[in-house]
Design a protein around this motif. Sequence first.
Motif, PDB file in Angstrom:
ATOM      1  N   THR A  74       7.316   7.579   2.109  1.00  0.00           N
ATOM      2  CA  THR A  74       7.899   8.487   1.113  1.00  0.00           C
ATOM      3  C   THR A  74       7.394   8.119  -0.277  1.00  0.00           C
ATOM      4  O   THR A  74       6.997   8.999  -1.055  1.00  0.00           O
ATOM      5  CB  THR A  74       9.435   8.456   1.178  1.00  0.00           C
ATOM      6  OG1 THR A  74       9.846   8.854   2.488  1.00  0.00           O
ATOM      7  CG2 THR A  74      10.048   9.397   0.158  1.00  0.00           C
ATOM      8  N   ASN A  75       7.373   6.833  -0.582  1.00  0.00           N
ATOM      9  CA  ASN A  75       6.835   6.395  -1.873  1.00  0.00           C
ATOM     10  C   ASN A  75       5.365   6.755  -2.019  1.00  0.00           C
ATOM     11  O   ASN A  75       4.931   7.247  -3.065  1.00  0.00           O
ATOM     12  CB  ASN A  75       7.033   4.888  -2.065  1.00  0.00           C
ATOM     13  CG  ASN A  75       8.481   4.518  -2.255  1.00  0.00           C
ATOM     14  OD1 ASN A  75       9.308   5.342  -2.638  1.00  0.00           O
ATOM     15  ND2 ASN A  75       8.815   3.263  -1.973  1.00  0.00           N
ATOM     16  N   ARG A 114       4.841  10.482  -2.660  1.00  0.00           N
ATOM     17  CA  ARG A 114       5.085  10.833  -4.070  1.00  0.00           C
ATOM     18  C   ARG A 114       3.921  10.377  -4.947  1.00  0.00           C
ATOM     19  O   ARG A 114       3.477  11.103  -5.827  1.00  0.00           O
ATOM     20  CB  ARG A 114       6.387  10.214  -4.547  1.00  0.00           C
ATOM     21  CG  ARG A 114       7.609  10.894  -3.998  1.00  0.00           C
ATOM     22  CD  ARG A 114       8.903  10.348  -4.603  1.00  0.00           C
ATOM     23  NE  ARG A 114      10.041  11.069  -4.066  1.00  0.00           N
ATOM     24  CZ  ARG A 114      10.921  10.544  -3.223  1.00  0.00           C
ATOM     25  NH1 ARG A 114      10.820   9.288  -2.824  1.00  0.00           N
ATOM     26  NH2 ARG A 114      11.925  11.273  -2.776  1.00  0.00           N
ATOM     27  N   GLU A 167       9.043  17.171  -4.207  1.00  0.00           N
ATOM     28  CA  GLU A 167      10.271  17.105  -3.412  1.00  0.00           C
ATOM     29  C   GLU A 167      10.365  18.231  -2.374  1.00  0.00           C
ATOM     30  O   GLU A 167      10.786  17.971  -1.243  1.00  0.00           O
ATOM     31  CB  GLU A 167      11.501  17.074  -4.315  1.00  0.00           C
ATOM     32  CG  GLU A 167      11.617  15.797  -5.132  1.00  0.00           C
ATOM     33  CD  GLU A 167      11.581  14.524  -4.297  1.00  0.00           C
ATOM     34  OE1 GLU A 167      12.393  14.381  -3.355  1.00  0.00           O
ATOM     35  OE2 GLU A 167      10.731  13.662  -4.581  1.00  0.00           O
TER      36      GLU A 167
END
Length: 102
Positions: free
Chosen positions: A63-64, A67, A73
């Motif tokens: 997830t990091n 991004r 999102e």
Amino acid sequence: MYDMKNLGRLKQLEVHAPEATRAFWAFDKAAWADGAIPKKYKELMAIAIALTIQCPYCIELHTNRARESGAAEPEIAEAVLAAAALRAGGADTHGTHAIVGT
């Protein structure tokens, strides 16, 4: 139990199995590099896979990375829901083993 600090122990793999560990990290680096599939999309796929296999380390890391690779999102939310649909679909299709035909 699932503390990101535990990942520091990965160094012990190289101590005890250096050749295999180095080979794994070389493979890992190549697998996540930009290629026919851009890194951002690979990371979004990884989020869905991580949620499906329920690995807390993978969920946080990918997830990091998603991004950092420019994923927004809404893209992450869709990856989450794709994983949810896959898990639900698996239960549905495997449920056919529990149903007696008429």
